[in-house]
Write a protein that holds these residues in place. Structure first.
Motif, short mmCIF file in Angstrom:
data_model
loop_
_atom_site.label_atom_id
_atom_site.label_comp_id
_atom_site.label_asym_id
_atom_site.label_seq_id
_atom_site.Cartn_x
_atom_site.Cartn_y
_atom_site.Cartn_z
N ARG A 161 122.43 135.28 7.10
CA ARG A 161 123.81 134.88 7.36
C ARG A 161 124.62 134.97 6.06
NH1 ARG A 161 124.08 135.07 12.84
NH2 ARG A 161 122.37 133.90 13.79
N PRO A 162 125.92 135.20 6.18
CA PRO A 162 126.73 135.34 4.96
C PRO A 162 127.19 134.00 4.39
CG PRO A 162 128.07 135.80 6.89
CD PRO A 162 126.69 135.55 7.40
N TRP A 163 126.35 133.01 4.46
CA TRP A 163 126.65 131.72 3.87
C TRP A 163 125.35 131.06 3.45
CZ3 TRP A 163 128.22 132.61 9.09
CH2 TRP A 163 127.33 132.15 10.06
N VAL A 164 125.45 129.91 2.80
CA VAL A 164 124.26 129.18 2.36
C VAL A 164 124.05 128.01 3.32
CG1 VAL A 164 124.58 129.84 -0.03
CG2 VAL A 164 125.60 127.72 0.79
N PRO A 165 122.82 127.52 3.42
CA PRO A 165 122.57 126.39 4.32
C PRO A 165 123.42 125.18 3.96
CG PRO A 165 120.51 127.40 3.62
CD PRO A 165 121.58 128.02 2.80
N GLN A 166 123.84 124.45 4.99
CA GLN A 166 124.63 123.25 4.79
C GLN A 166 123.72 122.11 4.31
OE1 GLN A 166 128.04 123.59 5.29
NE2 GLN A 166 127.40 125.72 5.60
N GLU A 167 124.11 121.47 3.22
CA GLU A 167 123.25 120.47 2.59
C GLU A 167 122.91 119.33 3.54
OE1 GLU A 167 123.08 117.83 -1.54
OE2 GLU A 167 124.80 119.14 -1.11
N ASP A 168 123.89 118.83 4.29
CA ASP A 168 123.63 117.72 5.20
C ASP A 168 122.66 118.15 6.31
OD1 ASP A 168 125.35 116.26 3.69
OD2 ASP A 168 127.07 116.50 5.03
N ALA A 169 122.85 119.36 6.84
CA ALA A 169 121.99 119.83 7.92
C ALA A 169 120.55 120.01 7.44
CB ALA A 169 122.53 121.14 8.49
N VAL A 170 120.38 120.53 6.21
CA VAL A 170 119.04 120.72 5.67
C VAL A 170 118.37 119.37 5.44
CG1 VAL A 170 117.74 121.56 3.68
CG2 VAL A 170 119.58 122.95 4.65
N ALA A 171 119.12 118.40 4.91
CA ALA A 171 118.54 117.07 4.65
C ALA A 171 118.11 116.41 5.96
CB ALA A 171 119.56 116.21 3.92
N GLU A 172 118.95 116.54 6.99
CA GLU A 172 118.60 115.93 8.29
C GLU A 172 117.37 116.61 8.89
OE1 GLU A 172 120.64 115.23 12.70
OE2 GLU A 172 121.80 116.09 11.04
N TRP A 173 117.30 117.93 8.80
CA TRP A 173 116.16 118.64 9.36
C TRP A 173 114.88 118.33 8.60
CZ3 TRP A 173 113.03 122.66 7.35
CH2 TRP A 173 112.21 123.30 8.28
N GLY A 174 114.97 118.30 7.27
CA GLY A 174 113.78 118.00 6.48
C GLY A 174 113.26 116.59 6.71
N GLY A 175 114.17 115.64 6.91
CA GLY A 175 113.74 114.28 7.16
C GLY A 175 113.12 114.08 8.52
N ALA A 563 137.79 125.17 2.81
CA ALA A 563 136.56 125.59 3.48
C ALA A 563 135.66 126.39 2.56
CB ALA A 563 136.89 126.42 4.71
N ARG A 564 134.39 126.28 2.83
CA ARG A 564 133.38 127.15 2.24
C ARG A 564 132.76 127.97 3.37
NH1 ARG A 564 130.02 123.32 -2.04
NH2 ARG A 564 131.79 122.84 -3.42
N PRO A 565 132.27 129.16 3.07
CA PRO A 565 131.68 129.97 4.14
C PRO A 565 130.60 129.21 4.89
CG PRO A 565 131.94 131.29 2.16
CD PRO A 565 132.25 129.87 1.77
N GLY A 566 130.66 129.25 6.20
CA GLY A 566 129.69 128.55 7.03
C GLY A 566 129.81 129.02 8.47
N PRO A 567 129.05 128.43 9.36
CA PRO A 567 129.10 128.85 10.76
C PRO A 567 130.48 128.71 11.39
CG PRO A 567 127.18 127.46 10.34
CD PRO A 567 128.03 127.38 9.12
N GLU A 568 131.21 127.66 11.03
CA GLU A 568 132.54 127.44 11.60
C GLU A 568 133.61 128.25 10.87
OE1 GLU A 568 132.80 125.74 14.30
OE2 GLU A 568 130.67 125.18 14.25
#
Length: 927
Positions: A161-175, A563-568
């Protein structure tokens, strides 16, 4: 996997069968049994006789060895031997293959997929379950562990994807991770703030191994305009050796065709992580640039989209009276110049001079009577922006009084209005907050902005729709009318500070920016875009390709500014009412740093050793040895002599040949040698279009894609069903197989040899057709005025080309399938040349009747770049733009129809001419 002498075995227990080979040797040795010897004098009578059938008293040792080797080859083949096996990792339990899946992965994405496939194959051999997760597309719920084989078929559908993973989403998934599993992490090599926390979460569930490419990640910051030049800056993730990297600015030429407009070189110094360059570009050329790209870097970070921040507008200022000598602050254009000079290229002069400059916007400061009004109105209808300011001259004139002036948005009252003066009962009026449908929506109104004089608008049914700013009492301050593709805006106050304090405030600059009179040199902030909605126009993929935004929803202006590049908010170009804003992967403040992994984490590269399965070769060897065993048995039995010898040998030979593995099918664009039977078979079993190999890879790929698109069109619209096109080497390939050759001319391609020219002349004499395409119709007509035109003269010199003429109106090419009079490609307008009709050609109904080569012209010459117009990718989408909008797509359609006519002409000859001349043909036949 068991490894022996550098060869691995997937099912090593089958090797135990080799232990039985000595037993097999003894069994074969005992068959046939040894004969019993008896002395009998009568045997002397049989001496000299020979039996038809013979039987050896024992099996020869070499035949025993042959049979033993055949059995050994079978055992080894079914044991699954693998050459250069990947070292197998000890592991058990579930395996998580984790991908960053960012734009930084795109540069070597195929290698990452190869590594993931190798890991999954190893897990499948070990019977482990596995899951593949991309951090930029996290799954909902628990990790989807399945059989490793099931994931192998899904890998092609996983894309970066043309963006980096969202920090909050990664933290929630890892936890939320649960259970024990091992992790193989394919990292993009760029430091992220969430890596350490995610690494700790993964280590809580099992071991972690990191795979990372040693290549340096490179990106391009947004271009900016400073000190009269375009400033470019590139980044790399880690210090390295001295290096230069090229950057190219792409945009459209005056014909709307996208091409490279400017190039520059960015030098990285030894140990530096940033390189800069300054590029001086004329305003006309700078305004055409749509993006900058780093050369030879396939990533969204290597693309920097430009918006109105780089494309400074040309604004013409026209005043209704001369500046008052010594009173600069009272000049009608002084505050306009101060507001616009930092962000626009200003043009001063009379209306005649201004119209010749064709600016983006024209500002009339207190101009009542406009010269060249009709020409100015036509300019507005074509997309121009006309901004008018009131003043004493306009207030005292009769412009737009009884009838609305075409160059005014509303009708005006006579005399104007004065408030807050010595002869007025009221106080100076402030501004009302802007409405949501106004282009100024979201701008804050300073309390110190007031109006003490203005021209008043006549009440009208359309007035309310044209007011975009008003005073506190509701009287219009700014009105607007759309005319064609452009618009006319009137400020009902003067452009200086005589009638209001608006020109003294920052709001004045912001209002001009919202009207797109000027552009900001930097990215707008949330306050600038407050209250606006922006529609995605084009978006970037992780590989740096531009795609249409399709049905993506609009984005609030304030959110877009932050905004920063992301899914939205995918990176791309966003379009507002009159402006464009780009959102790039690399921003002005972006920094790149390499990932620093703890010493306890093993880090490996992406390279994998290519395994070669030997099972097929060993089984083939076993079949071959068995075939030899058959021949040997026949020889020992005496069956290879006499009338039955040939049949037995032939049967054994067929068996041996059937065991030999056949080579795989070549890729469709790959050439075959002249004496290679598959070429003749492929080119003659079906209709095949071919193009000449020029040595320019990009040009050859375009030619191949063009013939692919033309073949698909022929398949869909006609009874011709062409196979995949083929690239032809004039030096080695036979040309007689192909009815049509497309020859794109490149200035650097080599001149064919004498042998090649002999084949070409034979080809032309026997009914073949060559389409020569110089691809230069956008810059020249037919002739030697370009490099490719001069190259064509050199290439065609040794060919037996008949006299040529531009395609006449009656030529069969104009009606073989479609009725055509123009033959455009990516470009249009240049003449297309074909074989000229003989001077003594018989005239039938005013048209020359040609008989040569069944009425097929041997050559067609032009420069309209037909292959680029025909070219499509594997999904059928056009690869190159043609013209603009609907007109461009119509041009592409006509180009495709010309291609259909051309191939139908080659394959049907004078068929269409015969239909036109049926009366003459019947007369010739005496009927």
């Amino acid at each position: 996997m068991f490894t022996l002498f550098g060869i691995g075995f997937t099912t090593p227990w089958l090797l135990l069968g080799l232990v039985a080979l000595p037993i097999l040797w003894l069994l074969l040795r005992a068959v046939p049994p040894a004969p019993v010897r008896r002395r009998f004098p009568g045997v002397a009578l049989l001496l000299g006789l020979s039996d038809d059938d013979q039987q050896s008293d024992k099996t020869p040792w070499w035949l025993l060895l042959l049979r033993t080797l055949a059995v050994a080859a079978v055992i080894l083949g079914f044991a699954g031997p693998v050459l250069n096996p990947e070292p197998e990792r000890a592991g058990s339990g579930p395996l998580l293959v984790l991908l960053d899946g960012t734009w930084a992965d795109a540069g070597d994405w195929p290698r990452r997929m190869d590594r993931a496939e190798a890991v999954l194959s190893e897990a499948a051999r070990q019977g482990r379950t596995a899951a593949v997760v991309s951090l930029t597309d996290l799954p909902e719920g628990p990790v989807p562990f399945q059989a490793a084989d099931a994931w192998a078929g899904r890998l092609p559908s996983i894309q970066p994807r043309p963006w980096v993973p969202q920090e909050d989403a990664v933290a929630e998934w890892g936890g939320a991770l649960d259970g024990a599993f091992e992790t193989f992490w394919l990292s993009d090599g760029v430091d992220r703030p969430w890596r350490d926390d995610l690494l700790a979460d993964l280590e809580d569930h099992g071991g972690v191994t990191v795979f990372e490419s040693p290549r340096s990640v490179t990106g391009l910051r947004p271009a900016r305009f400073e000190d009269g030049a375009v400033q470019l800056s590139a980044l790399r993730v880690a210090p390295g050796p001295e290096r230069e990297i090229g950057v190219t600015g792409h945009g459209t030429d005056p014909n709307g065709i996208e091409r490279a407009l400017v190039t520059a070189t960015l030098p990285f110094a030894q140990g530096a992580t940033e390189a800069e360059a300054s590029l001086s570009v004329p305003p006309e050329l700078r305004n055409r640039i749509t993006r900058f790209e780093l050369d030879a870097v396939r990533s969204a970070a290597a693309v920097s989209l430009t918006d109105d921040a780089l494309q400074r507008r040309e604004v013409a200022l026209v005043a209704g009276r001369d500046d008052r000598e010594g009173l600069e602050l009272l000049s009608p254009t002084h505050y306009l110049e101060e507001a616009l000079e930092p962000t626009a290229d200003l043009i001063d002069g009379a209306m005649d001079d201004v119209m010749q400059a064709n600016p983006d916007a024209i500002i009339l400061a207190d101009v009542a009577q406009v010269s060249r009004a009709e020409e100015l109105l036509e300019w507005v209808e074509g997309g121009g922006l006309l901004v008018r300011f009131a003043g004493p001259r306009l207030a005292a004139s009769d412009v737009s009084r009884s009838e609305e002036d075409p160059l005014m948005p509303v009708r005006l009252r006579a005399g104007g209005r004065s408030v807050g003066g010595a002869m007025s009962w009221g106080e100076p009026k402030g501004l009302r907050d802007f409405q949501e449908d106004s282009p100024f929506a979201g701008l804050s109104v300073p309390e110190d902005v007031s109006v003490n004089a203005q021209v008043m608008a006549q009440p009208d049914p359309t007035l309310s729709d044209r007011v975009i700013a008003s005073l506190e009492d509701g009287t219009p301050l700014v009105t607007r009318k759309r005319v064609g593709e452009g618009q006319i805006v009137l400020f009902h106050v003067s452009a200086n500070a005589e009638w209001s304090t608006l020109p003294l405030s920052g709001l004045f600059v912001q209002m001009l920016e919202r009207l797109a009179v000027s552009t900001r040199p930097a990215r707008p902030d949330a306050a600038d875009l407050e209250g606006t909605v922006w529609e995605p126009d084009t978006v970037l993929t992780a590989f740096g390709d531009l795609q249409d935004a399709g049905t993506l929803p609009g984005i609030d202006g304030a959110a877009l500014a932050e905004a920063r590049p992301g899914p939205e908010t995918p990176p791309g170009l966003y379009r507002g009412e009159d402006r464009r804003v780009s959102l790039n992967v690399i921003g002005a403040e972006t920094t790149l740093a390499p990932t620093a992994w703890p010493d306890r984490i093993p880090v490996e590269g992406l390279d994998i050793v290519r395994e070669t399965a030997l099972k097929g070769w060993l089984l083939t060897l076993a079949l071959g040895l068995m075939a030899l065993d058959v021949l040997a048995a026949l020889a020992l039995a005496g069956r290879l002599r006499g009338p039955r010898a040939g049949a037995g040998a032939a049967a054994a030979l067929v068996l041996a040949l059937a065991a030999v593995p056949q080579p795989g099918t070549a890729q469709e664009i790959e050439r075959a040698e002249t004496d290679d039977p598959p070429l003749a078979l492929e080119a003659t079993t079906e209709v095949v279009l071919a193009h000449v190999v020029t040595g320019n890879d990009r040009l050859d790929e375009t030619a191949h894609a063009g013939l692919r698109g033309l073949s698909r069109t022929l398949f869909q619209r006609t009874s011709i069903e062409p196979a995949a096109p083929i690239a032809v080497d004039l030096e080695t390939d036979e040309l007689a197989f192909f009815p049509f050759l497309y020859w794109p001319v490149d200035a650097d391609q080599p001149i064919p040899s004498d042998e090649a020219y002999a084949k070409l002349n034979t080809y032309l004499r026997t009914g073949g057709m060559i389409l020569f395409d110089t691809r230069d119709a956008d810059v020249a007509g037919y002739g030697a005025s370009t490099d490719t035109g001069r190259k064509l003269q050199r290439l065609a010199g040794p060919l037996d080309i008949p006299p040529l003429e531009p395609v006449p109106e009656d030529h069969v090419l104009t009606r073989t399938f479609y009725l055509l009079q123009d033959f455009p490609g990516r470009y249009a307008g240049a003449d297309v040349w074909v074989e000229a009709a003989p001077a003594d050609a018989e005239q039938v109904e005013g048209m020359p009747f040609r008989d040569l080569n069944d009425n097929v012209t041997p050559v067609v010459i032009g420069g309209n770049d037909w292959a680029a117009a025909w070219a499509v990718d594997d999904s059928g989408s056009a690869l190159f733009p043609v013209g603009r909008g609907y007109a461009g797509e119509r041009q592409r359609e006509i180009a495709m129809r010309f291609g259909v006519n051309l191939i139908m002409h080659v394959l049907t000859g004078n068929y269409k001419s015969d239909q036109v001349h049926v009366p003459a043909l019947l007369d010739r036949l005496g009927q």
